[in-house]
Motif scaffolding. Sequence first.
Motif, PDB file in Angstrom:
ATOM      1  N   VAL A   1       0.845  -1.032  -0.115  1.00 16.18           N
ATOM      2  CA  VAL A   1       0.035   0.001  -0.020  1.00 16.18           C
ATOM      3  C   VAL A   1       0.765   1.469   0.033  1.00 16.18           C
ATOM      4  N   PRO A   2       0.067   2.404  -0.802  1.00 16.69           N
ATOM      5  CA  PRO A   2       1.280   3.703  -0.760  1.00 16.69           C
ATOM      6  C   PRO A   2       1.275   4.470   1.060  1.00 16.69           C
ATOM      7  N   ALA A   3       2.188   5.179   0.524  1.00 15.51           N
ATOM      8  CA  ALA A   3       2.980   5.475   2.073  1.00 15.51           C
ATOM      9  C   ALA A   3       1.862   6.484   2.762  1.00 15.51           C
ATOM     10  N   GLN A   4       1.255   7.171   2.029  1.00 17.24           N
ATOM     11  CA  GLN A   4      -0.521   7.845   2.621  1.00 17.24           C
ATOM     12  C   GLN A   4      -1.769   7.960   1.865  1.00 17.24           C
TER      13      GLN A   4
ATOM     14  N   ARG B   1      -4.510  13.751   3.326  1.00 16.41           N
ATOM     15  CA  ARG B   1      -4.268  14.841   2.279  1.00 16.41           C
ATOM     16  C   ARG B   1      -4.719  14.191   1.054  1.00 16.41           C
ATOM     17  N   PRO B   2      -4.453  13.327   1.212  1.00 18.94           N
ATOM     18  CA  PRO B   2      -4.112  12.386  -0.570  1.00 18.94           C
ATOM     19  C   PRO B   2      -5.943  12.474  -0.866  1.00 18.94           C
TER      20      PRO B   2
ATOM     21  N   GLY C   1      -7.876  14.629   0.261  1.00 18.69           N
ATOM     22  CA  GLY C   1      -9.084  16.094   0.577  1.00 18.69           C
ATOM     23  C   GLY C   1      -7.931  16.849  -0.424  1.00 18.69           C
ATOM     24  N   LEU C   2      -7.026  16.291  -1.380  1.00 16.48           N
ATOM     25  CA  LEU C   2      -6.571  17.033  -2.307  1.00 16.48           C
ATOM     26  C   LEU C   2      -7.303  16.500  -3.868  1.00 16.48           C
ATOM     27  N   ARG C   3      -7.452  15.426  -3.812  1.00 17.52           N
ATOM     28  CA  ARG C   3      -8.223  15.028  -5.003  1.00 17.52           C
ATOM     29  C   ARG C   3      -9.458  14.903  -4.449  1.00 17.52           C
ATOM     30  N   LEU C   4     -10.714  15.103  -4.128  1.00 17.23           N
ATOM     31  CA  LEU C   4     -12.036  15.457  -3.375  1.00 17.23           C
ATOM     32  C   LEU C   4     -11.708  17.474  -4.092  1.00 17.23           C
ATOM     33  N   MET C   5     -11.042  18.752  -3.865  1.00 16.09           N
ATOM     34  CA  MET C   5     -10.243  19.601  -3.667  1.00 16.09           C
ATOM     35  C   MET C   5     -10.552  19.628  -5.795  1.00 16.09           C
ATOM     36  N   THR C   6      -9.716  18.606  -6.345  1.00 16.40           N
ATOM     37  CA  THR C   6      -9.258  18.806  -7.322  1.00 16.40           C
ATOM     38  C   THR C   6     -10.348  18.358  -8.830  1.00 16.40           C
ATOM     39  N   GLU C   7     -10.365  16.677  -8.399  1.00 20.21           N
ATOM     40  CA  GLU C   7     -10.634  15.965  -9.375  1.00 20.21           C
ATOM     41  C   GLU C   7     -12.284  15.637  -9.191  1.00 20.21           C
ATOM     42  N   TYR C   8     -12.772  15.451  -8.158  1.00 17.64           N
ATOM     43  CA  TYR C   8     -14.242  15.634  -7.232  1.00 17.64           C
ATOM     44  C   TYR C   8     -14.977  16.969  -7.112  1.00 17.64           C
TER      45      TYR C   8
ATOM     46  N   THR D   1      -7.731   5.844  -4.382  1.00 18.66           N
ATOM     47  CA  THR D   1      -8.409   6.234  -3.242  1.00 18.66           C
ATOM     48  C   THR D   1     -10.077   6.704  -3.802  1.00 18.66           C
ATOM     49  N   GLY D   2     -10.554   6.390  -5.195  1.00 22.91           N
ATOM     50  CA  GLY D   2     -11.945   7.122  -5.770  1.00 22.91           C
ATOM     51  C   GLY D   2     -12.670   6.459  -4.794  1.00 22.91           C
ATOM     52  N   GLY D   3     -12.402   4.764  -4.682  1.00 24.89           N
ATOM     53  CA  GLY D   3     -13.785   4.403  -3.418  1.00 24.89           C
ATOM     54  C   GLY D   3     -14.023   4.853  -2.779  1.00 24.89           C
ATOM     55  N   HIS D   4     -12.807   5.668  -1.968  1.00 26.44           N
ATOM     56  CA  HIS D   4     -13.002   5.828  -0.926  1.00 26.44           C
ATOM     57  C   HIS D   4     -14.117   7.716  -1.296  1.00 26.44           C
ATOM     58  N   LEU D   5     -13.542   8.354  -2.196  1.00 24.66           N
ATOM     59  CA  LEU D   5     -14.187   9.646  -2.530  1.00 24.66           C
ATOM     60  C   LEU D   5     -16.202   9.767  -2.368  1.00 24.66           C
ATOM     61  N   PHE D   6     -16.659   7.697  -3.250  1.00 23.68           N
ATOM     62  CA  PHE D   6     -17.928   7.414  -3.270  1.00 23.68           C
ATOM     63  C   PHE D   6     -17.771   7.270  -1.763  1.00 23.68           C
TER      64      PHE D   6
END
Lengths: 170, 102
Positions: A126-129, A134-135, A137-144, B58-63
Amino acid sequence: MTPEAVFFVLFALGAVGGSAGVLLSRQPINSAISLVVSFFFLAGLYVLLSAHFLAVLQILVYAGAIMVLFVFVLMLLNLRSGELGRGKLTVTRLLGVGFAGASCYVLASSMLGSSVAGTRLWGGSVPAQFGTVRPLGLRLMTEYVLPFEMASVLLLVGIVGAVVVAKRRL
Amino acid sequence: MMTIPVGWYLALSAVLFTIGAVGVLVRRNAIVLFMCVEIMLNAANLAFVAFSRAHNDTGGHLFAFMVIAVAAAEAGIGLAIIVNVFRHNRGLEVDGLNLMRH
């Protein structure tokens, strides 16, 4: 068995037991407590899956906020025992249980047939973070960001709707 | 080193979903019905997170995050409706909700 497997079995049994308690207990308040127990065990499963942020969210939002709302409404309505009701075993119910068993079979077989079902999980890959704030939140604020804003609008609609529905006279 | 296959989590998710579905079909108390819906939503969340871990994405976590938001809104409005139903016909039996039939 590895420690991971031991914890998985423990949490899985707890989650299934708690959910069964919701189904089987006579008093709605006992159902609510069983559901909280089930949510805590599910949070443990999320930790096993390295979804740390979701595990915290599960306890804060589900076991904290949503279940408090349920228990609050149960206390507010103050049901007398005559209103609880426990039906007999009718044909419809047996049909319902049969249907549910069939749907469980279909669900499990289709999900276990997926390509990743045999993937073995272990901590090293599994990747470290992964799954931390943080990861996500970053995805939530950009991609999603659009779904995120839609969720906030949905919650606003929920607040207004709950007030409009529950208030006797506006 | 032996570790857990993702399939175990998926099977657990299916079992939890079935328990919730049986609850919705069998129980008659409206609040317990809502709790069973929450169980089904949680089963879906578990499947999302398990798939997300399997793909290391982590896409599934956001879902699952969105599902929790929807569940919160649903619980708020649903319980408001339940309070209104209780005021209207002094009970929470879903079998008694036949106003539209008459």
